[in-house]
Design a protein around this motif. Sequence first.
Motif, PDB file in Angstrom:
ATOM      1  N   GLU A 115      48.064 -13.958 -30.837  1.00  0.00           N
ATOM      2  CA  GLU A 115      46.957 -13.969 -29.775  1.00  0.00           C
ATOM      3  C   GLU A 115      46.920 -15.437 -29.221  1.00  0.00           C
ATOM      4  O   GLU A 115      46.654 -15.593 -28.045  1.00  0.00           O
ATOM      5  CB  GLU A 115      45.659 -13.606 -30.188  1.00  0.00           C
ATOM      6  N   ARG A 116      46.732 -16.498 -29.982  1.00  0.00           N
ATOM      7  CA  ARG A 116      46.349 -17.894 -29.361  1.00  0.00           C
ATOM      8  C   ARG A 116      47.692 -18.116 -28.436  1.00  0.00           C
ATOM      9  O   ARG A 116      47.432 -18.592 -27.325  1.00  0.00           O
ATOM     10  CB  ARG A 116      46.345 -18.715 -30.696  1.00  0.00           C
ATOM     11  N   PRO A 117      49.119 -18.175 -28.797  1.00  0.00           N
ATOM     12  CA  PRO A 117      49.950 -18.674 -27.760  1.00  0.00           C
ATOM     13  C   PRO A 117      50.096 -17.428 -26.547  1.00  0.00           C
ATOM     14  O   PRO A 117      50.383 -18.059 -25.652  1.00  0.00           O
ATOM     15  CB  PRO A 117      51.349 -18.654 -28.809  1.00  0.00           C
ATOM     16  N   ALA A 118      49.682 -16.410 -26.942  1.00  0.00           N
ATOM     17  CA  ALA A 118      49.667 -15.590 -25.701  1.00  0.00           C
ATOM     18  C   ALA A 118      48.331 -16.017 -24.640  1.00  0.00           C
ATOM     19  O   ALA A 118      49.114 -16.017 -23.346  1.00  0.00           O
ATOM     20  CB  ALA A 118      49.435 -14.296 -26.065  1.00  0.00           C
ATOM     21  N   LEU A 119      47.450 -16.418 -25.147  1.00  0.00           N
ATOM     22  CA  LEU A 119      46.382 -16.805 -24.296  1.00  0.00           C
ATOM     23  C   LEU A 119      46.579 -18.229 -23.570  1.00  0.00           C
ATOM     24  O   LEU A 119      46.324 -18.300 -22.554  1.00  0.00           O
ATOM     25  CB  LEU A 119      44.847 -16.776 -25.041  1.00  0.00           C
ATOM     26  N   ARG A 120      47.129 -18.864 -24.482  1.00  0.00           N
ATOM     27  CA  ARG A 120      47.833 -20.243 -23.895  1.00  0.00           C
ATOM     28  C   ARG A 120      48.715 -20.198 -23.024  1.00  0.00           C
ATOM     29  O   ARG A 120      48.820 -20.950 -21.915  1.00  0.00           O
ATOM     30  CB  ARG A 120      48.227 -21.280 -25.115  1.00  0.00           C
ATOM     31  N   GLU A 121      49.678 -19.440 -23.112  1.00  0.00           N
ATOM     32  CA  GLU A 121      50.698 -19.264 -21.953  1.00  0.00           C
ATOM     33  C   GLU A 121      50.360 -18.715 -20.838  1.00  0.00           C
ATOM     34  O   GLU A 121      50.735 -19.038 -19.719  1.00  0.00           O
ATOM     35  CB  GLU A 121      52.065 -18.799 -22.622  1.00  0.00           C
ATOM     36  N   TYR A 122      49.381 -17.835 -20.922  1.00  0.00           N
ATOM     37  CA  TYR A 122      48.821 -17.008 -19.699  1.00  0.00           C
ATOM     38  C   TYR A 122      48.329 -18.140 -18.715  1.00  0.00           C
ATOM     39  O   TYR A 122      48.115 -18.124 -17.671  1.00  0.00           O
ATOM     40  CB  TYR A 122      47.952 -15.976 -20.324  1.00  0.00           C
ATOM     41  N   GLU A 123      47.341 -19.030 -19.494  1.00  0.00           N
ATOM     42  CA  GLU A 123      46.526 -20.064 -18.889  1.00  0.00           C
ATOM     43  C   GLU A 123      47.383 -20.940 -18.033  1.00  0.00           C
ATOM     44  O   GLU A 123      47.272 -21.559 -16.978  1.00  0.00           O
ATOM     45  CB  GLU A 123      45.537 -20.873 -19.538  1.00  0.00           C
ATOM     46  N   LEU A 124      48.839 -21.405 -18.908  1.00  0.00           N
ATOM     47  CA  LEU A 124      49.507 -22.578 -18.342  1.00  0.00           C
ATOM     48  C   LEU A 124      50.203 -21.782 -17.194  1.00  0.00           C
ATOM     49  O   LEU A 124      50.483 -22.505 -16.069  1.00  0.00           O
ATOM     50  CB  LEU A 124      50.670 -22.736 -19.504  1.00  0.00           C
ATOM     51  N   LEU A 125      50.781 -20.384 -17.064  1.00  0.00           N
ATOM     52  CA  LEU A 125      51.147 -19.906 -16.020  1.00  0.00           C
ATOM     53  C   LEU A 125      50.228 -19.851 -14.836  1.00  0.00           C
ATOM     54  O   LEU A 125      50.704 -20.087 -13.783  1.00  0.00           O
ATOM     55  CB  LEU A 125      51.740 -18.465 -16.366  1.00  0.00           C
ATOM     56  N   ARG A 126      49.108 -19.804 -15.277  1.00  0.00           N
ATOM     57  CA  ARG A 126      48.258 -19.533 -14.088  1.00  0.00           C
ATOM     58  C   ARG A 126      47.770 -20.851 -13.434  1.00  0.00           C
ATOM     59  O   ARG A 126      47.778 -21.102 -12.262  1.00  0.00           O
ATOM     60  CB  ARG A 126      46.732 -19.078 -14.668  1.00  0.00           C
ATOM     61  N   ASP A 127      47.974 -22.144 -14.209  1.00  0.00           N
ATOM     62  CA  ASP A 127      47.906 -23.534 -13.785  1.00  0.00           C
ATOM     63  C   ASP A 127      49.299 -23.635 -13.005  1.00  0.00           C
ATOM     64  O   ASP A 127      49.060 -24.427 -11.809  1.00  0.00           O
ATOM     65  CB  ASP A 127      48.153 -24.363 -14.807  1.00  0.00           C
ATOM     66  N   LEU A 128      50.325 -23.155 -13.406  1.00  0.00           N
ATOM     67  CA  LEU A 128      51.709 -23.355 -12.573  1.00  0.00           C
ATOM     68  C   LEU A 128      51.579 -22.786 -11.190  1.00  0.00           C
ATOM     69  O   LEU A 128      52.169 -23.283 -10.170  1.00  0.00           O
ATOM     70  CB  LEU A 128      52.856 -23.087 -13.266  1.00  0.00           C
ATOM     71  N   ASP A 129      50.917 -21.401 -11.233  1.00  0.00           N
ATOM     72  CA  ASP A 129      50.832 -20.763 -10.102  1.00  0.00           C
ATOM     73  C   ASP A 129      49.976 -21.484  -9.047  1.00  0.00           C
ATOM     74  O   ASP A 129      50.297 -21.703  -7.988  1.00  0.00           O
ATOM     75  CB  ASP A 129      50.141 -19.264 -10.464  1.00  0.00           C
ATOM     76  N   ARG A 130      48.872 -22.175  -9.411  1.00  0.00           N
ATOM     77  CA  ARG A 130      47.914 -22.901  -8.676  1.00  0.00           C
ATOM     78  C   ARG A 130      48.535 -23.970  -7.834  1.00  0.00           C
ATOM     79  O   ARG A 130      48.361 -24.611  -6.911  1.00  0.00           O
ATOM     80  CB  ARG A 130      46.650 -23.275  -9.409  1.00  0.00           C
ATOM     81  N   LEU A 131      49.419 -24.768  -8.964  1.00  0.00           N
ATOM     82  CA  LEU A 131      50.308 -26.041  -8.457  1.00  0.00           C
ATOM     83  C   LEU A 131      51.356 -25.455  -7.549  1.00  0.00           C
ATOM     84  O   LEU A 131      52.234 -26.316  -6.934  1.00  0.00           O
ATOM     85  CB  LEU A 131      50.864 -26.627  -9.697  1.00  0.00           C
ATOM     86  N   GLY A 132      51.677 -24.270  -7.248  1.00  0.00           N
ATOM     87  CA  GLY A 132      52.798 -23.868  -6.625  1.00  0.00           C
ATOM     88  C   GLY A 132      54.212 -24.006  -7.053  1.00  0.00           C
ATOM     89  O   GLY A 132      55.260 -24.156  -6.316  1.00  0.00           O
ATOM     90  N   ILE A 133      54.372 -24.075  -8.361  1.00  0.00           N
ATOM     91  CA  ILE A 133      55.554 -24.147  -9.054  1.00  0.00           C
ATOM     92  C   ILE A 133      56.170 -22.880  -9.425  1.00  0.00           C
ATOM     93  O   ILE A 133      55.607 -21.981  -9.866  1.00  0.00           O
ATOM     94  CB  ILE A 133      55.279 -24.746 -10.439  1.00  0.00           C
ATOM     95  N   PRO A 134      57.548 -22.717  -9.196  1.00  0.00           N
ATOM     96  CA  PRO A 134      58.216 -21.493  -9.242  1.00  0.00           C
ATOM     97  C   PRO A 134      58.315 -20.852 -10.679  1.00  0.00           C
ATOM     98  O   PRO A 134      58.792 -21.497 -11.759  1.00  0.00           O
ATOM     99  CB  PRO A 134      59.726 -21.778  -8.787  1.00  0.00           C
ATOM    100  N   ALA A 135      57.519 -20.035 -11.078  1.00  0.00           N
ATOM    101  CA  ALA A 135      57.323 -19.483 -12.343  1.00  0.00           C
ATOM    102  C   ALA A 135      57.073 -17.960 -12.142  1.00  0.00           C
ATOM    103  O   ALA A 135      56.565 -17.437 -11.389  1.00  0.00           O
ATOM    104  CB  ALA A 135      56.149 -20.244 -13.142  1.00  0.00           C
TER     105      ALA A 135
END
Length: 411
Positions: free
Chosen positions: A62-82
Amino acid sequence: MALQISATNPEHPALLLELPWPLPLEEWPEDHLVPLPRGISRHVVRYARAGGEVVAVKELAERPALREYELLRDLDRLGIPAVDPLAVVTGRSDADGGPLESVLITRHLNGSMPYRSMFETTMRPATMHRLMDALAVLLVRLHLAGFAWGDCSLSNTLFRRDAGAYAAYLVDAETGELHPRLSSGQRDYDLDLARVNISGELLDLEASGALHPSVDPVEFGTEICARYDDLWKELTRTSVYPAGKYHYIERRIRRLNDLGFDVAEMQIEHSSNGDMVTFVPKVVDAGHHQRQLLRLTGLDTEENQARRLLNDLESWMATQDDYAPGDPLAARPEVLAHRWVREVFRPTVRAVPPELRGGMDPAEIYHQLLEHRWYLSERAQHDIGLDTAVEDYVRNILPHARQTVRTASSE
């Protein structure tokens, strides 16, 4: 604990509820799964159908799943290809009430391939160089945004065709960290990991007989470092020019644009004697041509595709009677661009039968048609026109390409 679905879109939970959450991911029935190629992962990963979408489902704590979810959302806001994060599902349990691991759900990246699928038939060294270029660009973009990947590798990357080159997308952010700015040590650590991981992955391919005999796995692993260093220096170096030679600055900006980067902010300092100018591109971002094409036409493409489509758009606009740059009474570029989409781009793409397109998206189809038109025009020593190029491409090129794919997949 009850099943919980945290999603970016309020419509997604209802669609995701249809999936068989009481079963471990390895036991999901075939009628929920989509047979797409998967890369190597330390976790169980499956492609499934949720409503009208294909999603990637990864099982992890659960913890790494939530953490990765938030990091991918951050990358999306930054316009990074992910990959695009859709949801995290927690509180899973089996039919007997026993706990099951949480899952991270991302949208399948249409037209993308993991590197192992690309090596099912021996890949030429020239194509491998393009993959290294794409991965170097991705790593530079991540570092410019302050993201330390922590596990850069071919396995954690998806590749997508981009007008003859490749675009790389981050697919695993589990080990990543986002900072305001990365130190040289953090960047070097990422780069060293990339070198070791890529060399190991290529050695594995060599052992299986899937690597071209002329490719040295260790040399190719080192190549990512050289390509990264060249790109990083061009994007971040300080330039000193004689005062009054501002066209040198313009030349530098154009060179950055040609690499696919925009200069979002500049720092220009005059020396004490007033005869030199120091130029530092303070903040740079990738996707110059992508944003320009999206602004003009609404088409969302890869960078190299956008560059090629913009060239064709500009050539077409120059032939229009109401095109007069600088004339306030002439048609605005946005108006002409949407006319080009309506009268040229869409009819041309529709002329290629859907059953012959394979995995190509509309922008890639149009790029291929422009390439074919150029080839036929060079051979004929005059412009043969787009209609003729489409007809020849559909009749002589696509059937042969599909036959090649079928033959390769049956070997």
